[in-house]
Enzyme design. Sequence first.
Site, PDB file in Angstrom:
ATOM      1  N   SER A 137       0.826  -1.194   0.000  1.00  0.00           N
ATOM      2  CA  SER A 137       0.000   0.000   0.000  1.00  0.00           C
ATOM      3  C   SER A 137       0.872   1.261   0.000  1.00  0.00           C
ATOM      4  CB  SER A 137      -0.951  -0.038   1.199  1.00  0.00           C
ATOM      5  OG  SER A 137      -1.974   0.913   1.074  1.00  0.00           O
ATOM      6  N   GLU A 147      -9.934  -4.434  -5.305  1.00  0.00           N
ATOM      7  CA  GLU A 147      -9.505  -3.258  -4.558  1.00  0.00           C
ATOM      8  C   GLU A 147      -9.499  -2.006  -5.424  1.00  0.00           C
ATOM      9  OE1 GLU A 147      -5.336  -3.151  -3.304  1.00  0.00           O
ATOM     10  OE2 GLU A 147      -5.125  -5.171  -4.088  1.00  0.00           O
ATOM     11  N   HIS A 201      -7.431  -5.686  -0.725  1.00  0.00           N
ATOM     12  CA  HIS A 201      -6.231  -4.907  -0.432  1.00  0.00           C
ATOM     13  C   HIS A 201      -5.323  -5.637   0.560  1.00  0.00           C
ATOM     14  CE1 HIS A 201      -3.842  -1.298  -0.400  1.00  0.00           C
ATOM     15  NE2 HIS A 201      -3.992  -1.124   0.901  1.00  0.00           N
TER      16      HIS A 201
END
Length: 303
Positions: free
Chosen positions: A150, A244, A274
């Site tokens: 991320s 996602e 995610h």
Amino acid sequence: MPSLKSYFLEKVIKLSVKRVLGKRMLKSGIEERRQKLDKAASRLKMPKNSIVEAFQIDGMYSEWLSLPDIQNDHVILYLHGGGYEYCSVHTHRTLAAGIGKAAGIKVLLPDYRLAPEHPFPAAIEDAVRVYHWLLEQGYQSSNIIFAGDSAGGGLCLAAALVLRDQNEPLPAAIVCLSPWVDLTSSGESYIKNKEVDPYLNVDGVRKVASEYAGGESLDHPLISPVFADLTGLPPMFIQVGSHEILQSDAELLAIQAHKAGVPVSIKVWNGMWHVWQMSGDLLPESRRAIQEIGEFVKRTLNK
């Protein structure tokens, strides 16, 4: 086709996230929210026989994660996700250790500074500082892998761009798990996947993007690396899920890397959300994804 376990786990995640993001949670302060995330992560199990060594890098809390009888001359520098505002070594210790086990090398996991107290470019400065520290300890750049999920994936790229522009030696490769690399939220998956993403929502992502940028433009190449010239960066390995809102981030990153002549491998995992890799042994897709990361690292380092 996604496993039956993944189907039910995704439903559980959706319900859990709704509960966590209830009115009471949103009214709490950011420190309280961070502490709750750390506490929730304490339930995750580390790989058997894991060794955790806590220490400081110029005042920055960090951990070495390793297993007995692994090579010590190679290292993964793992930068955790959390939107540049949340998470820590405590939330990501299990994931990072699992990747280190699959790769057969040790992992360095630092607690870099977080926004909004420390907006851009504080996290990048910390990542570069930790990399310099590794070089000072005698690690060769060719034996160092950058990895992150991320925001941590975006941070890996931003740090590599800074090192490149300073004509410094670059790591051997960059591994990105569901990378957040377009903070302008311009990709089609922000619309296409907004109803199926069990973790992230578009409004929340835009809020933390603005707080991290701290007044800088969201398309700044070190804030959103998809808008950077990626020429000269090391090979990239990217994993992202089809459920996602950041799917477009990963795909655009791969396109930009390819245009710049950077070797890049991307895999979109059907039905995954995610950073599903954090599910560890609970999920067959998580085990396979981590194994693939380990195999990439081994190939890269000729192990």
